[in-house]
Design an enzyme around this catalytic site. Structure first.
Site, mmCIF file in Angstrom:
data_model
loop_
_atom_site.group_PDB
_atom_site.id
_atom_site.type_symbol
_atom_site.label_atom_id
_atom_site.label_comp_id
_atom_site.label_asym_id
_atom_site.label_seq_id
_atom_site.Cartn_x
_atom_site.Cartn_y
_atom_site.Cartn_z
ATOM 1 N N HIS A 265 1.866 4.231 -3.162
ATOM 2 C CA HIS A 265 1.811 5.693 -3.096
ATOM 3 C C HIS A 265 3.087 6.304 -3.667
ATOM 4 O O HIS A 265 3.052 7.252 -4.454
ATOM 5 C CB HIS A 265 1.649 6.154 -1.637
ATOM 6 C CG HIS A 265 0.288 5.953 -1.068
ATOM 7 N ND1 HIS A 265 -0.865 6.329 -1.722
ATOM 8 C CD2 HIS A 265 -0.116 5.440 0.136
ATOM 9 C CE1 HIS A 265 -1.912 6.047 -0.966
ATOM 10 N NE2 HIS A 265 -1.486 5.503 0.164
ATOM 11 N N HIS B 158 0.840 -1.205 0.000
ATOM 12 C CA HIS B 158 0.000 0.000 0.000
ATOM 13 C C HIS B 158 0.874 1.254 0.000
ATOM 14 O O HIS B 158 0.680 2.167 -0.809
ATOM 15 C CB HIS B 158 -0.899 -0.036 1.238
ATOM 16 C CG HIS B 158 -1.775 1.157 1.404
ATOM 17 N ND1 HIS B 158 -3.145 1.110 1.222
ATOM 18 C CD2 HIS B 158 -1.496 2.448 1.749
ATOM 19 C CE1 HIS B 158 -3.660 2.313 1.448
ATOM 20 N NE2 HIS B 158 -2.679 3.140 1.767
ATOM 21 N N GLU B 159 1.863 1.292 0.886
ATOM 22 C CA GLU B 159 2.734 2.467 0.974
ATOM 23 C C GLU B 159 3.630 2.604 -0.250
ATOM 24 O O GLU B 159 3.819 3.710 -0.778
ATOM 25 C CB GLU B 159 3.586 2.399 2.246
ATOM 26 C CG GLU B 159 2.800 2.541 3.537
ATOM 27 C CD GLU B 159 2.100 3.890 3.649
ATOM 28 O OE1 GLU B 159 2.595 4.878 3.082
ATOM 29 O OE2 GLU B 159 1.041 3.951 4.289
#
Length: 212
Positions: free
Chosen positions: A27, A23-24
């Site tokens: 980004h 998820h990170e």
């Protein structure tokens, strides 16, 4: 056949670690694509979990919420994004913010496919693969739906700021200073459960129907 204690830990630990770290990283990757090299220069665009793990947010807190039966709650070390470095800061913010939840959707689909193919594994591994598949779907859908709540600083809040007219976006962005407190209150009062659990169940059933 029951799973061993180590297998039970692995059933949740691996999906949690990768759900949060991918998820990170997503980004950071999308921010780089749209012109912000902050995460890239700090070597944070990586699928190596060790670069993203926060001992409390990635391990202890998710483990407690899973054991206590509440909404999965946790975080990794935030990937640094300087929105002003994006080519079109307000518009591109939407894609950078949406990248995290979208990565969780992709991983939920992966776990559903794995669950559906569990019969192809050796009989001794079938139960382990099935339970990890279900855990992976649940964890990723929990994080996706939680992060899409339109509350700054969650991804959904940044998406909302990106979509709102400038004068409203500025005012709404000011909510970020209270966002974490609001989220904790929603979590402790179980209001978050009432919002998220039905959406998780519907999403999981749909994904299993399509991909398993």
């Amino acid at each position: 056949m029951e799973l061993t204690a180590i297998q039970k830990v692995a059933v949740y630990a691996l999906p949690i670690i990768f759900a949060i770290t991918v998820h990170e990283a997503a980004h950071g990757y999308v921010a780089k694509y749209f012109g912000d090299l902050t995460a890239y220069k700090q070597n944070r665009i990586s699928l190596n979990p060790l670069r993203h793990i926060d001992p409390i947010g990635t391990i202890i807190l998710p483990a407690l919420t899973v054991l206590l039966g509440g909404v999965l709650f946790g975080w990794a070390k935030p990937v640094p994004v300087n929105f002003m470095n994006l080519r079109h800061p307000k518009q591109d913010m939407l894609w950078v913010a949406a990248a995290g939840p979208f990565s969780n959707l992709i991983m939920a689909i992966f776990w559903a496919i794995l669950f559906g193919r569990s019969a192809y594994f050796p009989e001794s591994m079938t139960l382990f693969v099935q339970q990890m598949g279900i855990a992976g779907m649940s964890i990723n859908l929990s994080l996706m739906i939680l992060n899409l709540i339109p509350l700054p600083p969650l991804d959904g809040g940044r998406i909302a700021v990106s979509l709102l007219p400038d004068h409203l976006a500025y005012k709404y962005a000011q909510v970020e200073r209270y966002g974490f407190l609001i989220l904790i209150i929603l979590l402790m009062t179980h209001i978050l459960d009432l919002i998220i659990f039905p959406l998780i169940q519907i999403s999981q059933s749909l994904i299993l129907w399509i991909f398993a």
